[in-house]
Write a protein that holds these residues in place. Structure first.
Motif, PDB file in Angstrom:
ATOM      1  N   LEU A 190      54.395  19.529 -12.077  1.00 51.35           N
ATOM      2  CA  LEU A 190      53.068  19.300 -12.668  1.00 51.35           C
ATOM      3  C   LEU A 190      53.134  19.689 -14.137  1.00 51.35           C
ATOM      4  O   LEU A 190      53.752  20.701 -14.492  1.00 51.35           O
ATOM      5  N   SER A 191      52.486  18.924 -14.971  1.00 51.25           N
ATOM      6  CA  SER A 191      52.411  19.307 -16.380  1.00 51.25           C
ATOM      7  C   SER A 191      51.301  20.359 -16.527  1.00 51.25           C
ATOM      8  O   SER A 191      50.421  20.468 -15.656  1.00 51.25           O
ATOM      9  N   PRO A 192      51.300  21.121 -17.618  1.00 51.94           N
ATOM     10  CA  PRO A 192      50.198  22.056 -17.848  1.00 51.94           C
ATOM     11  C   PRO A 192      48.845  21.345 -17.778  1.00 51.94           C
ATOM     12  O   PRO A 192      47.882  21.876 -17.206  1.00 51.94           O
ATOM     13  N   GLU A 193      48.761  20.130 -18.332  1.00 52.01           N
ATOM     14  CA  GLU A 193      47.492  19.385 -18.327  1.00 52.01           C
ATOM     15  C   GLU A 193      47.059  19.082 -16.890  1.00 52.01           C
ATOM     16  O   GLU A 193      45.880  19.220 -16.550  1.00 52.01           O
ATOM     17  N   GLU A 252      40.208  22.912 -12.932  1.00 50.78           N
ATOM     18  CA  GLU A 252      38.844  22.561 -13.323  1.00 50.78           C
ATOM     19  C   GLU A 252      38.122  21.828 -12.188  1.00 50.78           C
ATOM     20  O   GLU A 252      36.946  22.082 -11.917  1.00 50.78           O
ATOM     21  N   ARG A 253      38.861  20.930 -11.524  1.00 52.56           N
ATOM     22  CA  ARG A 253      38.254  20.145 -10.435  1.00 52.56           C
ATOM     23  C   ARG A 253      37.826  21.024  -9.263  1.00 52.56           C
ATOM     24  O   ARG A 253      36.946  20.657  -8.496  1.00 52.56           O
ATOM     25  N   GLU A 279      56.854  30.332 -20.321  1.00 46.67           N
ATOM     26  CA  GLU A 279      56.475  29.212 -21.199  1.00 46.67           C
ATOM     27  C   GLU A 279      55.439  28.315 -20.515  1.00 46.67           C
ATOM     28  O   GLU A 279      54.480  27.863 -21.155  1.00 46.67           O
ATOM     29  N   PHE A 280      55.631  28.078 -19.218  1.00 47.79           N
ATOM     30  CA  PHE A 280      54.670  27.255 -18.479  1.00 47.79           C
ATOM     31  C   PHE A 280      53.348  28.002 -18.311  1.00 47.79           C
ATOM     32  O   PHE A 280      52.264  27.402 -18.427  1.00 47.79           O
ATOM     33  N   ALA A 286      47.908  28.248 -19.377  1.00 55.71           N
ATOM     34  CA  ALA A 286      46.791  29.195 -19.530  1.00 55.71           C
ATOM     35  C   ALA A 286      45.995  28.898 -20.806  1.00 55.71           C
ATOM     36  O   ALA A 286      44.778  29.099 -20.843  1.00 55.71           O
ATOM     37  N   ARG A 287      46.671  28.396 -21.807  1.00 55.26           N
ATOM     38  CA  ARG A 287      45.962  28.029 -23.045  1.00 55.26           C
ATOM     39  C   ARG A 287      44.927  26.934 -22.730  1.00 55.26           C
ATOM     40  O   ARG A 287      43.778  26.996 -23.182  1.00 55.26           O
ATOM     41  N   LEU A 288      45.317  25.970 -21.921  1.00 55.81           N
ATOM     42  CA  LEU A 288      44.414  24.864 -21.581  1.00 55.81           C
ATOM     43  C   LEU A 288      43.273  25.310 -20.675  1.00 55.81           C
ATOM     44  O   LEU A 288      42.120  24.903 -20.861  1.00 55.81           O
TER      45      LEU A 288
END
Ligand code: SF4
Length: 282
Positions: free
Chosen positions: A97-100, A107-108, A129-130, A135-137
């Protein structure tokens, strides 16, 4: 050879090789996370299961795990993804899975009571790094980020994560260097330094698993809890300690589960110094 700077082991990794933890490799002369975005478990858990008792009690948190670990606890409950032979196979089979994508799933699940994202099940710091990128997003979306960790990392790694992490449960597995180095393959000094630093800016709760014959003396608990009593969370409150019961698992099946009365007795000892003491697995 490239040297990894994440934990005290400072593995020197040959091109395409794998570090001690199984989660990091070297590519183009640089060390990077082999387990970046590789998800082995994903579940919506009660926050108390992390365990966190004084951070949004009663809420749920989406919990994600990858593979690999930089310790070698012989009784690991999550050995399938941490350091067994099977764990290595996840490098081929784990979902990516990507961070996005992961942030979107978090969120869902908000309408179901999810407050954020917990990086847990295996050791998240070996794939920091992941954690950082995801976590930033999630933070941008107003969600909370939690780490469940053994606290075995250099402080420079924490600096990368600090802006995004809201709470942590950190293992303080015992209070002797012998137990950390000989039984767990860890480094107590690094873990204590990590705890001392993180508690300055992040809500921290600690967990000690009581293993019969290893770290179950009242004397050791007295020393451990005295040290913990010198720490304060950012809100000025004392750091909670979770004292939890061992069950024979994996490579440690030579002894029985910790007697419940031992866990309760050690919790009483810890309460001599600490305000917030919880028992687990009893
Ligand atoms: S994080 Fe992994 S590769 Fe890096 S030093 Fe620690 S055990 Fe070695």
């Amino acid at each position: 050879m490239a040297e990894c700077g994440v934990c005290f082991r400072h593995c020197k990794i040959a091109e395409g090789g794998i570090g001690f933890c199984g989660g990091r490799t070297a590519r183009n002369g640089r060390v990077e996370a082999l387990n970046y975005g590789r998800i082995t478990s994903l579940a919506l858990d009660p926050i108390e299961k992390k365990p966190l008792m004084r951070f949004h009690p009663g809420s749920l948190i989406l919990s994600a795990g990858s593979f690999g670990c930089n310790l070698r606890c012989p009784f690991c409950q999550n050995y399938e993804i941490s350091w067994s032979e099977q764990a290595g196979r996840f490098a081929e089979t784990a979902e990516t899975l990507s961070p996005e994508e992961l942030a979107k799933i978090a969120e869902r699940t908000r309408p179901r009571g999810n407050i954020g994202l917990a990086f847990t099940y295996n050791e998240p710091l070996i794939g920091y790094e992941f954690v950082r990128d995801t976590a930033r997003l999630t933070k941008e979306k107003g969600l909370k980020n939690v780490l469940v960790t053994n606290g075995t990392a250099e402080l420079a790694i924490w600096e990368e994560l600090k802006p995004y992490i809201d709470a942590m449960n950190i293992d303080l597995k015992g209070f002797t260097d012998r137990y950390y180095s000989k039984v767990l393959g860890g480094n107590r000094q690094q873990t204590m330094a990590f705890i001392e630093e993180t508690v300055r800016s992040c809500h921290v709760e600690l967990t000690t698993l009581i293993v019969p014959g290893e770290n179950d003396s009242e004397e050791e608990m007295r020393e451990l809890s005295k040290w913990v009593s010198g720490l304060k969370n950012p809100d000025g409150e004392g750091v909670p300690l979770h004292i939890s019961r061992f069950f024979p698992r994996f490579h440690m099946q030579d002894r029985k589960a910790t007697p419940v009365r031992t866990v309760y007795r050690l919790a009483e000892v810890a309460r001599e110094a600490l305000e917030y003491v919880y028992t687990g697995n009893c």
